[in-house]
Design a protein around this motif. Structure first.
Motif, PDB file in Angstrom:
ATOM      1  N   ASP A  33       1.030  -0.917   0.205  1.00 50.23           N
ATOM      2  CA  ASP A  33       0.220  -0.032  -0.213  1.00 50.23           C
ATOM      3  C   ASP A  33       0.633   0.831  -0.282  1.00 50.23           C
ATOM      4  O   ASP A  33       0.312   2.018  -0.574  1.00 50.23           O
ATOM      5  CB  ASP A  33      -1.059  -0.032   0.916  1.00 50.23           C
ATOM      6  CG  ASP A  33      -2.202  -0.734   1.013  1.00 50.23           C
ATOM      7  OD1 ASP A  33      -2.248  -1.403   0.130  1.00 50.23           O
ATOM      8  OD2 ASP A  33      -2.429  -1.031   2.055  1.00 50.23           O
ATOM      9  N   ALA A  57       0.884   4.371  -3.102  1.00 56.34           N
ATOM     10  CA  ALA A  57       0.460   5.583  -2.159  1.00 56.34           C
ATOM     11  C   ALA A  57       1.555   6.392  -3.096  1.00 56.34           C
ATOM     12  O   ALA A  57       1.567   7.645  -3.572  1.00 56.34           O
ATOM     13  CB  ALA A  57       0.848   5.653  -1.211  1.00 56.34           C
ATOM     14  N   ASN A 116       0.726   7.280  -6.400  1.00 53.71           N
ATOM     15  CA  ASN A 116      -0.519   7.928  -7.017  1.00 53.71           C
ATOM     16  C   ASN A 116      -0.172   9.264  -6.367  1.00 53.71           C
ATOM     17  O   ASN A 116      -1.340   9.989  -6.500  1.00 53.71           O
ATOM     18  CB  ASN A 116      -1.726   7.011  -6.182  1.00 53.71           C
ATOM     19  CG  ASN A 116      -2.187   5.605  -6.338  1.00 53.71           C
ATOM     20  OD1 ASN A 116      -1.357   5.534  -8.006  1.00 53.71           O
ATOM     21  ND2 ASN A 116      -2.979   5.095  -5.702  1.00 53.71           N
TER      22      ASN A 116
END
Length: 266
Positions: free
Chosen positions: A118, A122, A125
């Motif tokens: 994750d 991230a 993103n």
């Protein structure tokens, strides 16, 4: 033990005693690989040192998988100039932008890896590029799976297909990384391997000893499949997430040059 790959961040990408970007099931010496194969690897602009047979093809530069189909297309790639330490991309990139790239985590991997995955997603993103990364449970564009038990690397991956699809798999050697590793370190390794999946090569492509240590390693004057990303520096970049090797526990979030490269390509 110090690992030389961030991907090599873990050999690929990067690797030291182990490479952080490898995915090999049966390790054999380069002397057992045909001269034709070695020449094709060289033509594509990859190092021919310590080439190993891997599941689905050949492992080069510690964490990069080349398939037989890649080698058959070796002569179709344009010749490129040699650089020094810029960010590099492969000939093929992910197409169909803007696009969501889904990523799954094999349940056989330690549950603690999910947080690192994750974090890696991230990081991408947060850059606002035309690729958005999303973790899913199945049917993913990129699958994170356990590497074979005898894998001599931290992780490994390949490059986008000629059809513009990301490489579909990252193999992770849990026996070297452990079941509860430093999260940011593992996130760096995974971000590195995902970088390969979307078309990035090692930043220290022209001299892997920069991050991996050892003797000077230059891949030769005639190169293919390693295209400098405009706007990135011709001088050494000591903190790039795409350096070939990474130290144990080291964290390498995207630096300014990495962000430039990501923004230019996507």
């Amino acid at each position: 033990m110090k690992f030389n790959r961030v991907l090599v961040f873990a050999f690929m990408a990067a690797s030291f005693s182990l490479t952080s970007c490898q995915n090999e099931e049966e390790v054999t010496s380069s002397s057992e690989i045909s001269e034709q194969t070695i020449n094709a690897i060289k033509t594509m602009g990859f190092s021919t040192q310590n080439v190993q047979r891997a599941e689905g093809g050949y492992l080069v530069e510690g964490d990069i998988i080349l398939k037989e189909s890649d080698l058959r297309d070796a002569g179709k790639v344009q010749a490129l100039r040699v650089g020094e330490a810029e960010q590099y991309r492969t000939t093929n990139l992910v197409t169909g932008l803007p696009r969501v790239i889904t990523v799954s985590v094999d349940p056989k991997l330690p549950a603690s890896y999910v947080a690192a995955v994750d974090e890696a997603l991230a990081r991408y993103n947060a850059e606002g590029i035309q690729l958005t990364f999303q973790r899913v449970t199945s049917g993913a564009s990129i699958n994170l799976v356990a590497a074979p038990k005898n894998a001599q690397y931290l992780a490994s991956a390949g490059f986008p297909t000629s059809a513009g699809q990301p490489h579909n798999e990252v193999k992770i050697a849990t026996r070297h990384i452990g079941t509860n590793p430093n999260r940011s370190w593992l996130a760096t390794i995974l971000a590195h391997e995902i970088g390969h999946c979307i078309g990035f090569r090692h930043t220290d492509y022209m001299d892997r000893s920069y991050s991996c240590g050892g003797g000077y390693t230059n891949e030769g004057a005639s190169t293919v499949g390693a295209i400098q990303v405009p706007g990135t520096p011709a001088s050494a970049d000591p903190n790039s997430w795409m350096l070939a090797c990474i130290g144990s526990g080291q964290n390498r979030p995207f630096n300014t040059n990495d962000k430039t490269a990501l923004g230019y390509l996507y």
